[in-house]
Scaffold this active site. Structure first.
Site, PDB file in Angstrom:
ATOM      1  N   GLU B  54       0.927  -1.271  -0.126  1.00  0.00           N
ATOM      2  CA  GLU B  54       0.071  -0.023   0.029  1.00  0.00           C
ATOM      3  C   GLU B  54       0.999   1.296  -0.049  1.00  0.00           C
ATOM      4  OE1 GLU B  54      -0.635  -2.530   1.918  1.00  0.00           O
ATOM      5  OE2 GLU B  54      -2.418  -3.139   1.604  1.00  0.00           O
ATOM      6  N   PHE B 116     -11.238  -7.540  13.799  1.00  0.00           N
ATOM      7  CA  PHE B 116     -10.030  -7.983  13.247  1.00  0.00           C
ATOM      8  C   PHE B 116      -9.854  -6.804  12.000  1.00  0.00           C
ATOM      9  CE2 PHE B 116      -8.731 -10.179   9.290  1.00  0.00           C
ATOM     10  CZ  PHE B 116      -7.372 -10.617   9.569  1.00  0.00           C
ATOM     11  N   GLN B 117      -8.472  -6.660  11.614  1.00  0.00           N
ATOM     12  CA  GLN B 117      -8.054  -5.501  10.911  1.00  0.00           C
ATOM     13  C   GLN B 117      -8.843  -4.182  11.401  1.00  0.00           C
ATOM     14  OE1 GLN B 117      -8.033  -7.090   6.997  1.00  0.00           O
ATOM     15  NE2 GLN B 117      -6.119  -7.867   7.151  1.00  0.00           N
ATOM     16  N   LYS B 166     -17.453  -0.889   6.154  1.00  0.00           N
ATOM     17  CA  LYS B 166     -17.987  -2.043   5.345  1.00  0.00           C
ATOM     18  C   LYS B 166     -19.247  -1.919   5.021  1.00  0.00           C
ATOM     19  CE  LYS B 166     -17.246  -6.790   3.921  1.00  0.00           C
ATOM     20  NZ  LYS B 166     -16.208  -7.886   4.159  1.00  0.00           N
ATOM     21  N   MET B 481      24.304   8.814   2.736  1.00  0.00           N
ATOM     22  CA  MET B 481      24.196  10.107   3.210  1.00  0.00           C
ATOM     23  C   MET B 481      24.443  10.165   4.996  1.00  0.00           C
ATOM     24  SD  MET B 481      23.803  13.537   2.930  1.00  0.00           S
ATOM     25  CE  MET B 481      23.028  14.154   1.634  1.00  0.00           C
TER      26      MET B 481
END
Lengths: 186, 582
Positions: B54, B116-117, B166, B481
């Protein structure tokens, strides 16, 4: 250290308090108190924020606050032109000194709202200094517990922050909204 | 809009809304909570590019937006899908890039149950988005989408996240896309205040040492032509910040280069010695100002920006001009011309000084004594061979600074990098998004071996979706760097900066495994031929592993927290100020 009181009109939407709190936390601005509640318009809530600015400029704080999409209008509330109030509820158990406490309550134009088991619950409304003075006066009698509201402020006279919202005036810039010195300026 | 007034699911309403907002492409990955949306996406005219992470979707949306000037779109599921977007959102916020992120959320009755999630992505992204939404009622979807695009793309652009539960995607609703958006608390000022314009013009006419301090806002406002006109009228030196490279042609005689920590001596010194900074869409970032209290101490400041909160944030502005830079400069041109009829400043002496610095201290490099390839040379040759019409996308670190110094930029929207947040891993996915936005343009990701290993999986996405970007890995087998800072400030104690990436991984094999052409170059004399070979491959992505000198450093440098007056042109070497009359 400089104290400023801001009145902020915000959309009455979920999470708006978190947005304001998150901004203050992220930019390291110190809040002394924050009071929020409904207004005459059910879509709009009003916050009164007392800021303790150290190393930050008020205009910058106001500009950052105004960047929040849910913030509709902001104005500083100077003590000279506004009415400022706090609410105090305090429990005292004066014992033999009950009469002294009652006269104190009267002197400060506060009132006893509950008395139970020898405990007086006193309610006071006033400017921060008055509330502080009352507390000092009561302290010798033993402050069992107390709760204070955040400060709320309203401009005197005809001036109303809600008249200065974008939607109320159809004005395209915040720059033009302010008509007092203390309003947000670029 | 044919679908207007039709009954449909919230998911269909979302996709119809995205279509109505003019979205042609989005980058994303499906998952449980966003799954209902992916069914109508299957039938939509919107191209959905299935990424591999993502974060890649977020940076791709940013790359697309930076190149096209349109709002980029990414989409992810709840929980980890959404939190993986966080870096890209913070990146877009810091660099003011318009993107809209759509995330699925657990069903509204499960919100707050640690389902969940589940992640409170609205709460998480509050400080790193311009605005965000949590939608639980399908009827609110079109309005939220319309507002999101309006907010992302107007004013000071930025990321907006729309989190949709959802069940709001699954329930039926009547599709109604708003035609008119009214936000009580959001009305960016476009037209500048006339008095501010007059004040700015007056300051310009009184100045003897003016400098145009040009930031990324010029590119966002598409104001590069107006800038050119104004700069030529005033005749003052122009410096372009890291975010503004390409806003003014590098080849132009008024250009002194990039200011800041790794800016040119002339650009840094011009700001330091100036008596007037004409600040256009720049924000006095610490990487430009160095130690703020010592920055341009004799300069008055004109600060033009669309964001009022930038005014006075870091540096007091003598004249603040709020508005869209295109409108501001258009108003400033006649105002300056009017002032110049009365008195036009003579900049001859100022130019004599700055011209001398530009001549004496060009940004340069030396070839390594051990015969290894100079990283600066590689980047310079890519620029020369690919030319100023190509798009260059950098990661973060030494290679980014070298790219900003040695690519010759002539046009806006040809330089993409993570300026504000400094996001390693930005280059590959952002280049992917850039190529999708500009499919007929050559897109080079100039990446470091460290950065590349953070996000290179999007090359699979590129290979499978006909997005033939070119990646030049400037492989110094180090977090270069950080290593440079260890060299300078930690007595060369190289704690955890050696990546050993000349040994592992084999980038050529890795490229091959991901469906890309893999090339290798470790000799200076081969550099041109390898670049040309990469240029000739246009049917698949190309990865070139340029094995370069490990100890090359970025110069000039103003060490963090020090004054711009203490600029170093090489280790322990300051410009010879005594020979310069400033």
């Amino acid at each position: 250290m400089s104290k400023h009181t801001l009145a902020v009109l915000v959309e009455n939407s979920p999470g708006v308090l978190a947005r304001v709190a998150s901004l203050f936390s992220r930019r390291a601005y110190n809040i002394d108190s924050l009071a929020v509640g409904p207004t005459e318009n059910s879509d709009i809530s009003r916050m009164t924020i007392v800021l303790n600015l150290e190393g930050h400029v008020l205009e910058q704080v106001m500009a950052q606050l105004y960047k929040l999409v849910n913030v509709i209008a902001i104005s500083e509330m100077p003590t000279e032109t506004t009415i400022q109030r706090e609410v105090l509820l305090v429990k005292v158990e004066p014992g033999a000194a009950r009469d002294e406490v009652l006269s104190m309550v009267k002197r400060f134009e506060s009132k006893v709202v509950d008395e139970e088991d020898g405990v007086l619950t006193i309610e006071a409304t006033g400017e921060s200094e008055i509330i502080a003075a009352l507390l000092e006066a009561l302290r010798p009698y033993g402050l069992k517990e107390l709760v204070q509201s955040g400060l709320v402020a309203l401009e005197r006279g005809r001036a109303a922050l809600s008249d200065r919202t974008l939607s109320a005036q159809g004005i395209s810039t915040l720059h033009e909204i302010g008509n007092t010195q203390t309003d947000y300026q670029n | 809009m044919s679908a207007h007034g039709q009954e449909m699911t919230g998911a269909s309403s979302l996709v119809k809304s995205l279509e109505a907002a003019g979205v042609d492409v989005m980058f994303g990955i499906p998952g449980g909570a966003i799954l209902p949306a992916y069914d109508p996406i299957f039938d939509s005219s919107i191209r959905h590019i299935l990424v591999r992470h993502e974060q890649g979707a977020g940076h791709a949306a940013t790359g697309y937006a930076q190149v096209t000037g349109r709002t980029g779109v990414c989409i992810a599921t709840s929980g980890p899908g959404a939190t993986n977007l966080v870096t890209a959102l913070a990146d877009a916020q810091m660099d003011s890039v318009p993107i809209v992120a759509i995330t699925g959320q657990v069903p509204s009755n499960a919100i707050g149950t640690d389902a969940f999630q589940e992640a409170d992505i609205r709460g998480v992204t509050m400080p790193i988005t311009k605005h965000n939404y949590l939608i639980t009622d399908p009827a609110d979807i079109p309005r939220a989408i319309a507002e999101a695009f309006h907010i992302a793309g107007t004013g000071r652009p930025g990321p907006v996240l729309v989190d949709i539960a959802k069940d709001a995607l699954q329930k039926m609703t009547t599709f109604k896309y708003p035609t008119n958006i009214q936000l009580a608390g959001y009305k960016p000022q476009v037209e500048p205040d006339a008095q501010a314009i007059r004040d700015a013009a007056a300051l310009i006419s009184q100045s003897k040492k003016p400098v145009f301090y040009v930031g990324g806002g010029i590119i966002k406002s598409n104001a590069h032509r107006e800038l050119m006109q104004l700069a030529e009228i005033v005749g003052a030196p122009v410096v372009t910040t890291l975010m503004a490279r390409g806003a003014f042609p590098d080849s132009h005689q008024l250009h002194l280069g990039m200011p800041g920590m790794h800016g040119s001596v002339a650009a840094v010194t011009a700001l330091q010695k100036s008596d007037l900074l004409i600040t256009l869409g720049a924000r006095f970032d610490d990487r430009v100002t160095g130690k703020l209290s010592t920055f341009a101490v004799n300069a008055k400041i004109i600060h033009a920006d669309i964001d009022p909160a930038e005014i006075g944030k870091n540096r007091f502005a003598d004249v603040a001009v709020i508005g869209d830079l295109k409108h501001i400069i258009k108003a400033l041109i006649p105002a300056v011309q009017t002032e110049f009829k009365k008195s036009k400043p003579d900049l001859t002496e100022w130019w004599r000084q700055m011209g001398s610095l530009r001549e004496t201290y060009p940004v340069g490099y030396t070839h390594p004594e051990d015969g290894s390839v100079s990283p600066q040379y590689v980047i310079q040759r890519i620029s020369d061979i690919s030319g100023p019409d190509s798009i260059y996308v950098a990661g973060v670190g030494q290679h980014q600074m070298w790219a900003s110094q040695f690519v010759k930029f002539e046009k806006p929207r040809t330089w993409l990098n993570s300026g504000g947040l400094g996001t390693m891993g930005y280059a590959v996915p952002a280049a992917m998004g850039a190529k999708v936005g500009a499919p007929d343009t050559t897109v080079w990701a100039i990446d470091g071996d460290g950065c590349f290993q953070m996000t290179n999986q999007e090359l699979v996405t590129c290979a499978l979706n006909n997005i033939p970007i070119k990646v030049a890995i400037i492989n110094n087998e180090s977090l270069g760097m950080v290593r440079q800072w260890q060299t300078m400030f930690y007595e060369g104690r190289y704690s955890n900066t050696s990546l050993e990436s000349k040994r592992i991984p084999d980038f050529v094999k890795l490229a091959d495994a991901m469906g890309c052409a893999g090339l290798r170059c470790d000799k200076t004399e081969d550099v041109d031929a390898v670049i040309k070979e990469a240029m000739s491959i246009n049917d698949q992505p190309v990865v070139v592993d340029f094995s370069v000198f490990r100890d090359a450093m970025v110069w000039p440098m103003v060490a963090a927290g020090t004054s711009n007056d203490d600029i170093m042109i090489a280790r322990d070497l300051a410009p010879d100020w005594d020979s310069e009359e400033l």
